[in-house]
Design a protein around this motif. Structure first.
Motif, mmCIF file in Angstrom:
data_model
loop_
_atom_site.group_PDB
_atom_site.id
_atom_site.type_symbol
_atom_site.label_atom_id
_atom_site.label_comp_id
_atom_site.label_asym_id
_atom_site.label_seq_id
_atom_site.Cartn_x
_atom_site.Cartn_y
_atom_site.Cartn_z
ATOM 1 N N GLU A 171 48.181 10.764 80.560
ATOM 2 C CA GLU A 171 47.060 12.277 80.038
ATOM 3 C C GLU A 171 46.242 13.412 80.792
ATOM 4 O OE1 GLU A 171 46.513 14.216 77.083
ATOM 5 O OE2 GLU A 171 45.505 15.253 78.258
ATOM 6 N N ARG A 185 44.027 15.843 80.455
ATOM 7 C CA ARG A 185 42.845 16.271 80.918
ATOM 8 C C ARG A 185 42.282 15.180 80.760
ATOM 9 N NH1 ARG A 185 44.709 19.698 76.294
ATOM 10 N NH2 ARG A 185 43.640 21.846 76.240
ATOM 11 N N ARG A 207 44.375 19.855 71.651
ATOM 12 C CA ARG A 207 43.871 20.645 70.366
ATOM 13 C C ARG A 207 43.604 20.245 69.161
ATOM 14 N NH1 ARG A 207 50.342 23.255 70.100
ATOM 15 N NH2 ARG A 207 51.039 21.503 70.681
ATOM 16 N N THR A 254 53.834 19.171 67.811
ATOM 17 C CA THR A 254 54.543 19.981 66.535
ATOM 18 C C THR A 254 54.787 20.674 66.330
ATOM 19 O OG1 THR A 254 52.657 21.028 65.066
ATOM 20 C CG2 THR A 254 51.877 21.055 67.216
ATOM 21 N N GLY A 304 52.976 23.268 63.845
ATOM 22 C CA GLY A 304 52.234 23.866 63.708
ATOM 23 C C GLY A 304 50.902 23.682 63.823
ATOM 24 N N MET A 345 48.628 19.519 62.631
ATOM 25 C CA MET A 345 48.537 18.321 62.918
ATOM 26 C C MET A 345 49.417 17.315 62.098
ATOM 27 S SD MET A 345 43.970 17.794 62.885
ATOM 28 C CE MET A 345 44.204 18.743 61.391
HETATM 29 C C1 LIG Z 1 41.926 26.399 67.704
HETATM 30 C C2 LIG Z 1 42.552 25.650 66.705
HETATM 31 C C3 LIG Z 1 42.475 25.549 65.616
HETATM 32 C C4 LIG Z 1 43.986 24.796 64.524
HETATM 33 N N1 LIG Z 1 43.796 24.992 63.825
HETATM 34 C C5 LIG Z 1 44.342 23.761 62.872
HETATM 35 C C6 LIG Z 1 44.081 23.563 61.577
HETATM 36 O O1 LIG Z 1 42.909 23.377 60.753
HETATM 37 N N2 LIG Z 1 44.635 22.398 60.487
HETATM 38 C C7 LIG Z 1 46.083 22.061 61.689
HETATM 39 O O2 LIG Z 1 46.552 21.216 61.515
HETATM 40 N N3 LIG Z 1 46.556 22.245 62.970
HETATM 41 C C8 LIG Z 1 45.199 23.154 63.663
HETATM 42 N N4 LIG Z 1 45.464 23.494 64.341
HETATM 43 C C9 LIG Z 1 46.740 22.904 64.948
HETATM 44 C C10 LIG Z 1 46.508 21.714 66.279
HETATM 45 O O3 LIG Z 1 45.212 21.340 66.500
HETATM 46 C C11 LIG Z 1 47.957 21.105 66.861
HETATM 47 O O4 LIG Z 1 49.136 21.240 65.932
HETATM 48 C C12 LIG Z 1 47.645 19.998 67.567
HETATM 49 O O5 LIG Z 1 46.655 19.368 67.799
HETATM 50 C C13 LIG Z 1 49.097 19.732 68.245
HETATM 51 O O6 LIG Z 1 49.238 18.168 68.848
HETATM 52 P P1 LIG Z 1 49.847 17.349 69.912
HETATM 53 O O7 LIG Z 1 50.039 16.501 70.099
HETATM 54 O O8 LIG Z 1 51.145 18.109 69.318
HETATM 55 O O9 LIG Z 1 49.424 19.084 71.297
HETATM 56 P P2 LIG Z 1 48.843 18.658 72.114
HETATM 57 O O10 LIG Z 1 47.770 18.392 71.055
HETATM 58 O O11 LIG Z 1 48.685 19.828 72.538
HETATM 59 O O12 LIG Z 1 48.315 17.482 72.744
HETATM 60 C C14 LIG Z 1 49.164 17.701 74.346
HETATM 61 C C15 LIG Z 1 48.506 17.235 75.759
HETATM 62 O O13 LIG Z 1 49.543 17.012 76.484
HETATM 63 C C16 LIG Z 1 48.628 16.796 77.600
HETATM 64 N N5 LIG Z 1 49.378 17.737 78.623
HETATM 65 C C17 LIG Z 1 50.123 19.115 78.553
HETATM 66 N N6 LIG Z 1 51.021 18.726 79.829
HETATM 67 C C18 LIG Z 1 50.619 17.723 80.440
HETATM 68 C C19 LIG Z 1 51.374 16.873 81.445
HETATM 69 N N7 LIG Z 1 52.160 17.086 82.265
HETATM 70 N N8 LIG Z 1 50.995 15.327 81.630
HETATM 71 C C20 LIG Z 1 49.967 14.825 81.071
HETATM 72 N N9 LIG Z 1 49.457 15.062 79.731
HETATM 73 C C21 LIG Z 1 50.059 17.005 79.730
HETATM 74 C C22 LIG Z 1 47.228 18.075 76.715
HETATM 75 O O14 LIG Z 1 46.072 18.071 77.762
HETATM 76 C C23 LIG Z 1 47.318 17.440 75.403
HETATM 77 O O15 LIG Z 1 46.094 16.704 75.470
HETATM 78 C C24 LIG Z 1 44.583 24.415 65.850
HETATM 79 C C25 LIG Z 1 44.669 24.022 66.954
HETATM 80 C C26 LIG Z 1 43.303 24.968 67.613
HETATM 81 C C27 LIG Z 1 43.541 24.583 68.763
#
Ligand SMILES: Cc1cc2nc3c(=O)[nH]c(=O)nc-3n(C[C@H](O)[C@H](O)[C@H](O)COP(=O)(O)OP(=O)(O)OC[C@H]3O[C@@H](n4cnc5c(N)ncnc54)[C@H](O)[C@@H]3O)c2cc1C
Length: 440
Positions: free
Chosen positions: A30, A32, A38, A411, A419, A421
């Protein structure tokens, strides 16, 4: 059999937990200094948490709900009881419910036109949708210019898109808009609190899902490890991060598509995962903390919609267990870019001034938090990537196709609940299942 998962967001951690449960050796790298991506919590009062990122879920989010049940996490209802406040013309108005004081006929026609788009056959694989080429060439702003004649519809459309997708209509193709609205369960489901996608919050904060997954059996997470390179050879994969290289039999890349493209892949990716038209969703999420949710005493729900920013909408996000009152403000689309450029003091004063106009009689907030996702290096915007003109036709067919030993999660790789969770969880399960089926 060893697997490296890149990214400890919800998708990566879901995949890691599944792989570990099948006895595979899993390391999550990771970038961060925290897990969750997100999904991030802020403690606004002792024991009172709010969501700086994702917050809401609905009953159709079955994969997320099942995951939470396994992690012993509960939901809490999102609060929208009472009257709403609207600042859509020259003055602020109070109205029962959430329907804005605009022409019901004009907004009805707008939603009908959007519904028609959402019914486009084949949207579940947007690149092969009926009329895909035409819809992918057109921006949502161009579509609105053509289809929305009434000034109230023209006023409300960008606010609606900002709230639903954190999108400026000029940034997304019509195909992406239609797909996104369909993928999330349709306009009414996505937009609704009661019975809709915003019905619940996660008790204690959404970030807890990721924290508990990361602490689960067999999942090893290394923080502060941005992956720079993924090189494959005949025997396996070498993943390079600051603390050194790791060898693995397979890799899950679970980062947003524009970030996946910054990793040095060898052999090179056969197709790009983003283009110059792929825009970041633009949202700054603001929390105004008050000694108590005093708006409720005035019969107000805390919900507001404004045509002028910075806070284009607000909602009562007071923690059930924190004592304090919290108004969450959403600054989205073009407004987010403007707000992003302000100093912390300017942001605070503008947000406080607008909240005071919307909810007269409230004391000055005792706390302020602005989470600027636009400026987050390892997110590059939110809620999710926005596919601009041409993107779906070019990127769509490749988003989930494994690149030899590299599998994709996140996502943005889920055609269901893209988009959200829920999309992240589904993508994590899919990527893990691919690896289990291929290598066991
Ligand atoms: C303000 C906001 C409001 C939202 N509201 C909602 C809601 O109400 N309901 C809902 O269902 N969804 C909501 N979402 C969307 C939801 O947060 C995302 O769909 C979901 O969290 C995405 O998860 P993910 O694992 O696909 O991506 P991410 O959460 O982006 O995870 C990717 C991870 O990879 C890491 N990373 C990036 N590049 C690298 C690298 N090169 N090497 C190692 N690690 C790396 C990042 O740091 C991160 O931890 C919202 C998002 C935001 C920001």
């Amino acid at each position: 059999m060893s697997v490296v998962v890149v990214g400890a967001g919800l998708a990566g951690l879901t995949a890691a937990a599944d792989l570990a449960a099948h006895g595979l050796d899993v390391t999550v790298l990771e970038a961060r200094d925290r897990v969750g991506g997100r999904m991030r919590g802020i403690e606004v009062a002792p024991g009172g948490w709010v969501d700086a990122g994702a917050a809401y879920l609905g009953d159709r989010h079955t994969a997320l709900t099942a995951l939470m049940t396994g992690l012993d996490l509960k939901t809490t209802p999102a609060t929208v009881d009472g009257d709403s406040r609207f600042a859509l013309g020259g003055d602020e108005r109070t109205r029962p419910g959430r329907f804005p004081p605009l022409s019901a006929v004009a907004l009805g026609e707008m939603f009908d036109a959007l519904d028609e788009l959402v019914r486009t056959p084949g949207l579940d694989a947007p690149w092969s949708a009926a009329d895909a080429a035409r819809l992918d060439a057109l921006t949502a702003a161009e579509w609105a210019g053509e289809h929305l004649r009434h000034p109230d519809a023209r006023l409300f459309f960008p606010l609606f898109l900002g709230e639903m997708m954190a999108a400026d209509p000029a940034d997304v193709s019509v195909l992406h808009m239609a797909f996104y609205l369909r993928s999330g369960g349709g306009i009414r489901y996505l937009n609704a609190f009661e019975g809709g996608a915003q019905e619940h919050r996660i008790a204690g904060g959404a970030h807890r899902v990721c924290e508990r997954l990361a602490a689960g059996p067999g999942v090893r997470v290394r923080l502060n490890e941005p992956v720079r390179a993924i090189h494959q050879d005949d025997d396996g994969v070498t993943v390079t991060a600051p603390a050194g290289s790791l060898r693995a039999d397979a890799v899950v890349v679970a980062v947003p598509p524009s970030l996946a493209g910054t990793i040095d892949h060898r052999p090179a990716l056969p197709a790009p995962r983003s283009t110059g038209r792929t825009a970041p969703g633009c949202a700054v999420k603001v929390h105004l903390v008050y000694p108590a949710p005093a708006w409720r005493e005035h019969g107000l729900s805390g919900w507001s919609v404004s045509a002028r920013g910075p806070l284009l909408s607000t909602v009562d996000d007071s923690p059930a267990d924190g004592g304090v009152g919290v108004l969450t403000g959403f600054v989205t689309g073009r407004e987010a870019h403007r707000f992003s450029r302000l100093s912390e003091d300017e942001r605070r004063e503008r947000a406080f001034a607008q909240a005071a106009r919307l909810f007269p009689g409230l004391p000055r907030p005792i706390g302020f938090h602005a989470t600027d996702w636009v400026g987050e290096t390892y997110s590059r915007g939110c809620y999710a990537a926005l596919f601009g003109p041409g993107d779906w036709l070019r990127l769509g067919p490749h988003l989930t196709t494994p690149h030899r030993r590299v599998h994709w999660a996140g996502t943005e790789t889920s055609v269901e609940f893209f988009g959200l969770m829920e999309g992240a969880v589904r993508s994590g399960h899919r990527a893990a299942a691919e690896i289990i089926a291929t290598y066991r």
